[in-house]
Design an enzyme around this catalytic site. Structure first.
Site, PDB file in Angstrom:
ATOM      1  N   ARG A 160      12.248  21.590  12.857  1.00 50.81           N
ATOM      2  CA  ARG A 160      13.121  20.263  13.138  1.00 50.81           C
ATOM      3  C   ARG A 160      12.529  19.133  12.306  1.00 50.81           C
ATOM      4  O   ARG A 160      13.160  18.134  12.426  1.00 50.81           O
ATOM      5  CB  ARG A 160      13.015  20.240  14.657  1.00 50.81           C
ATOM      6  CG  ARG A 160      13.417  21.297  15.410  1.00 50.81           C
ATOM      7  CD  ARG A 160      12.942  20.907  17.080  1.00 50.81           C
ATOM      8  NE  ARG A 160      13.592  22.039  17.959  1.00 50.81           N
ATOM      9  CZ  ARG A 160      13.795  21.983  19.153  1.00 50.81           C
ATOM     10  NH1 ARG A 160      13.238  20.636  19.585  1.00 50.81           N
ATOM     11  NH2 ARG A 160      13.833  22.876  19.980  1.00 50.81           N
ATOM     12  N   HIS A 210      11.832  26.434   6.169  1.00 54.05           N
ATOM     13  CA  HIS A 210      11.519  25.597   7.133  1.00 54.05           C
ATOM     14  C   HIS A 210      10.213  25.246   6.922  1.00 54.05           C
ATOM     15  O   HIS A 210       9.411  24.881   7.973  1.00 54.05           O
ATOM     16  CB  HIS A 210      11.789  25.985   8.575  1.00 54.05           C
ATOM     17  CG  HIS A 210      13.030  26.397   8.730  1.00 54.05           C
ATOM     18  ND1 HIS A 210      14.107  25.580   8.909  1.00 54.05           N
ATOM     19  CD2 HIS A 210      13.675  27.602   9.374  1.00 54.05           C
ATOM     20  CE1 HIS A 210      15.082  25.765   9.323  1.00 54.05           C
ATOM     21  NE2 HIS A 210      15.113  27.238   9.671  1.00 54.05           N
ATOM     22  N   ARG A 259       0.389   1.074  39.143  1.00 55.04           N
ATOM     23  CA  ARG A 259       1.729   1.454  38.170  1.00 55.04           C
ATOM     24  C   ARG A 259       2.720   2.269  39.293  1.00 55.04           C
ATOM     25  O   ARG A 259       2.011   2.965  40.300  1.00 55.04           O
ATOM     26  CB  ARG A 259       1.474   2.687  37.182  1.00 55.04           C
ATOM     27  CG  ARG A 259       0.462   1.928  36.048  1.00 55.04           C
ATOM     28  CD  ARG A 259       0.157   2.942  35.084  1.00 55.04           C
ATOM     29  NE  ARG A 259      -0.770   2.603  33.960  1.00 55.04           N
ATOM     30  CZ  ARG A 259      -0.307   2.140  32.703  1.00 55.04           C
ATOM     31  NH1 ARG A 259       1.264   1.894  32.520  1.00 55.04           N
ATOM     32  NH2 ARG A 259      -0.892   1.559  31.948  1.00 55.04           N
ATOM     33  N   PRO A 266       4.030  21.316  21.113  1.00 56.24           N
ATOM     34  CA  PRO A 266       2.828  21.605  21.119  1.00 56.24           C
ATOM     35  C   PRO A 266       2.010  20.533  21.951  1.00 56.24           C
ATOM     36  O   PRO A 266       2.228  19.524  21.649  1.00 56.24           O
ATOM     37  CB  PRO A 266       2.430  22.026  19.605  1.00 56.24           C
ATOM     38  CG  PRO A 266       3.590  22.364  18.955  1.00 56.24           C
ATOM     39  CD  PRO A 266       4.685  21.458  19.661  1.00 56.24           C
ATOM     40  N   GLU A 267       1.258  20.977  22.916  1.00 50.88           N
ATOM     41  CA  GLU A 267       0.364  19.964  23.582  1.00 50.88           C
ATOM     42  C   GLU A 267      -1.129  19.973  23.364  1.00 50.88           C
ATOM     43  O   GLU A 267      -1.294  20.913  22.271  1.00 50.88           O
ATOM     44  CB  GLU A 267       0.683  20.137  25.211  1.00 50.88           C
ATOM     45  CG  GLU A 267       2.190  19.969  25.254  1.00 50.88           C
ATOM     46  CD  GLU A 267       2.701  20.288  26.687  1.00 50.88           C
ATOM     47  OE1 GLU A 267       1.616  20.549  27.509  1.00 50.88           O
ATOM     48  OE2 GLU A 267       4.001  20.357  27.163  1.00 50.88           O
TER      49      GLU A 267
END
Length: 271
Positions: free
Chosen positions: A111, A90, A152, A2-3
């Site tokens: 997870r 879960h 960079r 999830p972002e």
């Protein structure tokens, strides 16, 4: 993972249920998350009032009458609002809120890479303090992004994934924003001019804003707090479309792999 749009969608969905609510209990079924849930956390939370729900990058901040909970959805987690639904294998914890009947905010985390931490000074917590600026807040623009990326040599896609440079942009939205701006994902950050950074910052804001409006992207596991999936995957122009024709020029979308992550681009539109 999830972002920013998925976490922001979750935050907005939780506000009506959590803002102003009193915590009745914390039911921990499995404390083995990315960082173990503290054994005394339930005792510290009972009776506390939730003032607000905030977000910093990919972290949710549940502001209490003092201090805050820091929540992370991990690789494939989601927070759901449930009532009497039995917990599954879960579902490591429920945050139980006062009501008739009580309301449970439940983490589903197959997870176990999620997190539930408490901090008296959350903005000074090591997970939060070093995060870069929020791309959807005032002050984020091409000049600020270029200043933080200046010098960079790494690929611009990797710059966008660095939460210390800019907070919350994950791989999906980095790929989509670079396509919108016409920038190759492997181009060195220091070889991008000011005008291109302006275009990139504009694309980041546009892509993230559209994704939030669509409820995020559901590729595998993400669902909002009410269980509904995100729909931004229907608008993806390059991510996950390897071999499909570019929606601008019809050239086949190319998939590259670096550092265990895939990037997608159009070889004609992104030089």
């Amino acid at each position: 993972m999830p972002e920013l749009p998925e976490v922001e969608t979750t935050r907005r969905g939780l506000i009506p249920w959590m803002r102003g609510a009193r915590i009745v209990d914390l039911k921990v079924r499995d404390a083995r998350l990315r960082w173990p849930i503290a054994a005394d956390l339930g005792a510290r939370l009972r009776g506390r009032t939730i003032r607000d729900i905030g977000r910093r990058g990919k972290y949710l901040l549940v502001w209490l009458d003092h201090g805050a909970l820091i929540m992370h959805l991990g690789m494939s987690g989601s927070l759901r609002v449930v009532s009497d639904m039995p917990a599954g294998p879960h579902d490591p914890f429920d945050l139980v809120l006062a009501g008739d009947p009580p309301v449970c905010v439940r983490l589903r985390d197959p997870r176990r890479f999620g997190a539930l931490l408490y901090s008296d000074e959350p903005l000074s917590h090591p997970l939060i303090a070093r995060l870069g600026p929020e791309p959807l807040e005032a002050g984020f623009n091409g000049a600020s992004l270029r200043a933080r990326a200046r010098g960079r040599t790494i690929a611009i896609r990797d710059v966008l994934l660095n939460g210390h440079i800019v907070a919350g942009i994950g791989n999906i939205y980095a790929n989509e924003a670079l396509f919108e701006a016409g920038i190759h994902p492997r181009r060195s950050a220091k070889r991008i001019g000011a005008g291109r950074y302006d275009a990139l910052a504009h694309a980041i804001v546009a892509v993230l804003s559209r994704a939030v409006a669509a409820g995020g992207t559901t590729l595998k596991d993400f669902a909002a707090s009410d269980g509904r999936p995100g729909y931004f995957q229907q608008e993806l122009k390059v991510y996950g479309r390897a071999g499909a024709p570019c929606l601008r020029c019809a050239a086949p979308i190319v998939r590259l792999t670096a550092g265990g992550r895939s990037s997608y681009h159009c070889p004609k539109c992104q030089h």
